[in-house]
Design an enzyme around this catalytic site. Structure first.
Site, short mmCIF file in Angstrom:
data_model
loop_
_atom_site.label_atom_id
_atom_site.label_comp_id
_atom_site.label_asym_id
_atom_site.label_seq_id
_atom_site.Cartn_x
_atom_site.Cartn_y
_atom_site.Cartn_z
N PHE A 162 0.83 -1.20 0.00
CA PHE A 162 0.00 0.00 0.00
C PHE A 162 0.87 1.26 0.00
CE2 PHE A 162 -3.63 -2.49 1.74
CZ PHE A 162 -4.67 -1.93 1.01
N ASP A 163 0.43 2.25 -0.75
CA ASP A 163 0.89 3.62 -0.54
C ASP A 163 0.20 4.12 0.72
OD1 ASP A 163 1.80 6.36 -1.13
OD2 ASP A 163 -0.30 6.70 -1.67
N ALA A 164 0.76 5.17 1.34
CA ALA A 164 0.17 5.69 2.58
C ALA A 164 -0.73 6.90 2.32
CB ALA A 164 1.28 6.05 3.57
N THR A 166 -4.03 7.49 -0.03
CA THR A 166 -4.54 6.16 -0.34
C THR A 166 -5.22 5.59 0.90
OG1 THR A 166 -2.84 5.75 -2.01
CG2 THR A 166 -3.96 3.82 -1.10
N VAL A 210 -0.92 -0.85 -4.50
CA VAL A 210 -2.11 0.00 -4.48
C VAL A 210 -1.70 1.43 -4.13
CG1 VAL A 210 -4.41 0.32 -3.53
CG2 VAL A 210 -3.39 -1.96 -3.58
#
Length: 231
Positions: free
Chosen positions: A8-10, A13, A178
């Site tokens: 994951f991006d932070a 997102t 993502v």
């Protein structure tokens, strides 16, 4: 399961960084005695975005970005301020922002225990680590990689390789990246050779490049995609 590992991006997102940034900037302007106006905010945003693009391209270092954005801001606006002081105070305020996007906490908690999770962020250590430590999401991620700490930023595939190695080198075909940024998250996933999912809440048209394997407009639909229920 379609994707047993998710990177994951932070910010923007899972975390509501736009809110965090605006609150921090407003408070900084008040503390510095600057007038608060949309024009000044827009000037800062333009300068900041340009410098982050340069960082992603490897043309500027994080230590330079922190201060240079305020040096350029003061020059562009004619406001008197110490860029070092402005940077320090702004980073302190940013580090206190833990707001999440709607549905983010439930999403991560739903995946936790079924899917292996990692977080990759183009960010500054002094900002990201305190924010993550205070977040209920932190315990759900096996690995958290901050670009300033490793000296490389997305979309460079090296930051993905570092994350992958820290996760124990899982099969690349089972990893999904993502994120909301086409330039850093999606292009970075493509560069590393893994599947990509663009978080696109504004339902923007899909570009020809970079390659997007999944287009996600609603975080609540993500478990269906990962667990191969319907999407």
């Amino acid at each position: 399961m379609r994707y047993p590992v998710v990177f994951f991006d932070a910010d923007d997102t899972l975390f509501d960084f736009e809110k965090t940034k605006q609150v921090a900037l407003d408070a900084l302007f008040v503390e510095a005695g600057f007038p608060r106006s949309e024009a000044l905010t827009a000037t800062y945003e333009r300068i900041n975005q340009q410098l982050w693009q340069e960082l992603e391209q490897g043309r500027v270092a994080p230590a330079t970005l922190k201060v240079e954005r305020f040096a350029r801001f003061c020059t562009a606006t004619g406001l008197a301020g110490d860029p070092e002081w402005l940077s320090t105070r702004y980073l302190q305020r940013l580090s206190q922002g833990t707001d999440l996007l709607p549905g983010a906490e439930q999403l991560v908690q739903t995946l936790h225990g079924s899917v292996r999770l990692a977080l990759i962020t183009n960010g500054l250590q002094a900002v990201q680590r305190p924010r993550f430590a205070q977040s209920p999401l932190c315990k759900c991620f096996e690995v958290i990689v901050v670009s300033e700490e490793v000296g490389i930023a997305k979309p460079n595939p090296e930051i993905f390789r570092i994350t992958w190695e820290q996760m124990g080198c899982p099969e690349l075909s089972g990893i999904l990246m993502v994120g909301d940024s086409l330039a850093s998250d999606i292009q970075g996933g493509v560069n590393f050779g893994i599947a990509t999912c663009w978080y696109n809440p504004n339902q923007l048209p899909l570009p020809a490049e970079p390659r997007i394997d999944h287009n996600l407009t609603d975080l609540t639909k993500f478990p269906e995609l990962v667990l191969d229920r319907s999407v």
